[in-house]
Structures are given as C-alpha cells and as structure tokens.
Design a protein around this motif. Structure first.
Motif, PDB file in Angstrom:
ATOM      1  N   LEU A 221      -8.342 -22.259   4.611  1.00  0.00           N
ATOM      2  CA  LEU A 221      -7.034 -22.465   4.000  1.00  0.00           C
ATOM      3  C   LEU A 221      -5.930 -22.264   5.025  1.00  0.00           C
ATOM      4  CD1 LEU A 221      -7.609 -20.396   0.740  1.00  0.00           C
ATOM      5  CD2 LEU A 221      -7.684 -22.883   0.941  1.00  0.00           C
ATOM      6  N   GLU A 222      -4.798 -22.909   4.787  1.00  0.00           N
ATOM      7  CA  GLU A 222      -3.617 -22.638   5.591  1.00  0.00           C
ATOM      8  C   GLU A 222      -3.046 -21.273   5.203  1.00  0.00           C
ATOM      9  OE1 GLU A 222      -2.379 -24.465   8.024  1.00  0.00           O
ATOM     10  OE2 GLU A 222      -3.879 -26.059   7.803  1.00  0.00           O
ATOM     11  N   LEU A 227      -0.046 -17.290   1.365  1.00  0.00           N
ATOM     12  CA  LEU A 227       1.233 -16.620   1.144  1.00  0.00           C
ATOM     13  C   LEU A 227       1.896 -17.078  -0.155  1.00  0.00           C
ATOM     14  CD1 LEU A 227       2.759 -16.702   4.751  1.00  0.00           C
ATOM     15  CD2 LEU A 227       1.599 -14.794   3.617  1.00  0.00           C
ATOM     16  N   GLU A 228       1.608 -18.304  -0.583  1.00  0.00           N
ATOM     17  CA  GLU A 228       2.213 -18.851  -1.801  1.00  0.00           C
ATOM     18  C   GLU A 228       1.364 -18.588  -3.043  1.00  0.00           C
ATOM     19  OE1 GLU A 228       2.679 -22.935  -0.846  1.00  0.00           O
ATOM     20  OE2 GLU A 228       4.352 -22.609   0.562  1.00  0.00           O
ATOM     21  N   ARG A 249       8.113  -9.141   3.661  1.00  0.00           N
ATOM     22  CA  ARG A 249       8.588  -9.436   5.021  1.00  0.00           C
ATOM     23  C   ARG A 249       7.657 -10.408   5.725  1.00  0.00           C
ATOM     24  NH1 ARG A 249      13.512  -8.336   6.991  1.00  0.00           N
ATOM     25  NH2 ARG A 249      12.515  -8.424   9.034  1.00  0.00           N
ATOM     26  N   ILE A 250       6.373 -10.251   5.506  1.00  0.00           N
ATOM     27  CA  ILE A 250       5.385 -11.102   6.154  1.00  0.00           C
ATOM     28  C   ILE A 250       5.380 -12.505   5.550  1.00  0.00           C
ATOM     29  CG2 ILE A 250       2.879 -11.403   6.424  1.00  0.00           C
ATOM     30  CD1 ILE A 250       2.726  -8.365   6.804  1.00  0.00           C
ATOM     31  N   GLY A 251       5.825 -12.633   4.289  1.00  0.00           N
ATOM     32  CA  GLY A 251       5.938 -13.967   3.698  1.00  0.00           C
ATOM     33  C   GLY A 251       5.264 -14.163   2.363  1.00  0.00           C
ATOM     34  N   PHE A 252       4.643 -13.137   1.802  1.00  0.00           N
ATOM     35  CA  PHE A 252       4.021 -13.277   0.484  1.00  0.00           C
ATOM     36  C   PHE A 252       5.103 -13.552  -0.558  1.00  0.00           C
ATOM     37  CE2 PHE A 252       0.831 -10.691   2.695  1.00  0.00           C
ATOM     38  CZ  PHE A 252      -0.328 -11.381   2.372  1.00  0.00           C
ATOM     39  N   GLU A 253       4.851 -14.521  -1.434  1.00  0.00           N
ATOM     40  CA  GLU A 253       5.847 -14.923  -2.423  1.00  0.00           C
ATOM     41  C   GLU A 253       5.518 -14.429  -3.831  1.00  0.00           C
ATOM     42  OE1 GLU A 253       6.432 -19.114  -2.159  1.00  0.00           O
ATOM     43  OE2 GLU A 253       6.821 -19.083   0.015  1.00  0.00           O
ATOM     44  N   LYS A 254       4.248 -14.148  -4.107  1.00  0.00           N
ATOM     45  CA  LYS A 254       3.841 -13.752  -5.460  1.00  0.00           C
ATOM     46  C   LYS A 254       2.994 -12.478  -5.375  1.00  0.00           C
ATOM     47  CE  LYS A 254       3.602 -18.625  -6.848  1.00  0.00           C
ATOM     48  NZ  LYS A 254       2.686 -19.698  -7.330  1.00  0.00           N
ATOM     49  N   VAL A 255       3.596 -11.426  -4.866  1.00  0.00           N
ATOM     50  CA  VAL A 255       2.841 -10.198  -4.630  1.00  0.00           C
ATOM     51  C   VAL A 255       3.162  -9.169  -5.703  1.00  0.00           C
ATOM     52  CG1 VAL A 255       4.618  -9.320  -3.073  1.00  0.00           C
ATOM     53  CG2 VAL A 255       2.311  -8.398  -2.945  1.00  0.00           C
TER      54      VAL A 255
END
Length: 295
Positions: A221-222, A227-228, A249-255
């Motif tokens: 996976l990309e 992250l999305e 900060r690292i880029g996770f959007e749905k954490v």
C-alpha cells in the motif's frame, strides 16, 4: 514540619524501590530510570529535615527574599505549564466501541462488492499496539499486558483489523519488546497472520513511523493510503493524547485510541513522566517543527 519532610522523603524512596522491584531492569537501566526522580526528591526532603534539626531553622528561611520570589515565580510558571499539559493528557480521543463496530460492519459489506484487488484495503482498520517496556527477564509488566488485552478484545470484535506490535530493544535492556507483544496477542486468540512485528522503534515517534512503513511494505500500500485509513492506537490511557498528537503531526487523518488502565500504584510516576514528555514534545514542535508528515 520536620516530621512531614522526613516521612515524605522516606515514602518517596520506598516508592522508587517498589517500582524497580515490580519491573526489574539491569543495573544501568535502574540507574538511568526516570522513576529515580522520586528517590532524588526523597533524599532532598530528608536533607532539608536534617538541616532544620541541626540548625534550628529551615533552609528556605536562609534564602534572600529576591531569590525566594524568583524561585516561587519559576515554580508557579512550571506548575501552570504542568497543569495545562495534564488537562490535555487527561482528554484523549477515545474509541466509541459500538460506533466503530457498526461502521466496520458497513465497511465490510462494502468490501464484498468490490473487486478482489481492492478487498484487502477497503474497510480495513490498522491497529498500532504501542510498547510500554519490558524487564531484564523478558517479561512484560501489567500495564503493558493490559494494553495487549485491549488490542486483543478489539481485534476479536473487528475481524477486518490488522495490527502492528511495535517496540525495539531499549537502552540497557537485552530483549526487544515487539516479539513478546505478538506472543501475548496470539495467546489471547489473535491469528498470527493479522500481526506484524516492528522491533526497532525506540520511542513513540518511531513506533508510528516504522509501523506505517511496515504496513506499507507488507501489504503493498501507499503510505498515504494508510494515513487516510481508520487507525487505532492502543496504549495506556495516560499515553494516548501524546501518541495521537504525534500521529496527527505525522499525517494520520482518522486516528483514535483505546486506553488501557494504569495500576493505582503506577499512577503518580506515569503521569509525572507523561507531563514531562508532553512538555518536551510541545517544545520540540515549537522550536524545530518536527516531526513532519510522512510522504
């Protein structure tokens, strides 16, 4: 006052000793442990109490007024910063199990309508089981075992979820944590093919960064796709807010997070350490802008 200082000092030292007994480490690990801050504080209190007895007055009374104001002012600022950070630590984003279960069911139904190449990725939840320490005998302390149980319970209820257990060999200790995390998950009924092992991370930032890369490499996976996607962080509750801040900060959007309880005896040490770590993180972000988004 002498009695209070002396008793508190001894209690702090005893507290430190019991913490080391509960999670034994090597000599150097014990020597450099954060928990020794309690012993140092205890020794200072005992010294102050002895000084009071020997001289008939307190050490504080000998300090000039201008320096007292400086000390009190500094202590007040530190206390305010600690209180603000503690507020954030106590308010992480917690997973609402029923809501997620319903969402997972809907997503699973959507998966069945997609082509096989998309079936793995669609509706998949990525779980990060964050390490929390291992002793010199290769055993996990109770707080970490409770994290494992939280992760196992979630994965049993959500069969589409895959997990990375992350934790390397900490300084002064002989064993990596991640393999034992996996072994304990398997003992609790989770299939080995749903668990990835990341055994190089030294801190929470690396837990997340290396975990994402392992998911990416293993499943083709990309990184941006992970992250999305829905991501669950599993850790002790006191640690969740900082882990989530790092994840964003690292880029996770749905954490979101699953918080395991902390033994009552460990609460003072755990939250004091976490306040220091959260202040350090905010200072790092302010001064350096790091960590940055993964690409």
């Amino acid at each position: 006052m002498f009695a209070v200082e002396f008793v508190l000092g001894n209690l702090f030292i005893i507290y430190t000793v019991i913490l080391h007994i509960l999670s034994p480490g090597t000599f150097l690990d014990i020597l450099t442990s954060f928990s020794n801050i309690w012993a140092v504080s205890g020794i200072c209190l005992i010294v102050f109490s002895v000084y009071r007895i020997k001289h008939g007055y307190s050490f504080w009374s000998r300090i000039q007024k201008k320096w007292k104001r400086v000390i009190v002012g500094f202590a007040g600022v530190c206390g305010l910063i600690a209180a603000i950070n503690l507020f954030f630590i106590l308010t992480p984003k917690i997973l609402h199990q029923e809501k997620i279960d319903s969402q997972s069911q809907i997503e699973s139904e959507m998966v069945s309508e997609k082509n096989p190449d998309e079936a793995f990725f669609s509706g998949r939840t990525f779980v990060f089981l964050l390490g929390g320490g291992i002793d010199k005998n290769g055993k996990l302390p109770n707080p970490v075992l409770w994290r494992i149980q939280k992760a196992a319970d979630y994965m049993k209820q959500n069969p589409e979820a895959v997990c990375v257990v992350t934790g390397g060999t900490l300084k002064w200790l002989p064993y990596p944590e991640a393999p034992e995390l996996k072994r304990q998950l398997v003992r609790r009924g989770i299939s080995e093919d749903r668990i990835l092992v990341e055994d190089q991370a030294q801190d929470t930032i690396e837990n997340l960064q290396l975990g994402v890369k392992l998911f990416s490499e293993t499943y083709g996976l990309e990184i941006k796709d992970i992250l999305e996607s829905p991501v669950i962080l599993v850790s002790s509750r006191y640690h969740l807010r900082r882990a989530q801040r790092l994840a964003r900060r690292i880029g996770f959007e749905k954490v979101t997070g699953l918080g395991a309880r902390t033994p009552v005896f460990h609460i003072p040490m755990s939250y004091l350490r976490e306040i220091c770590a959260y202040v350090k993180l905010n200072a790092r972000i302010l001064l350096t802008g790091k960590p940055v988004r993964l690409e």
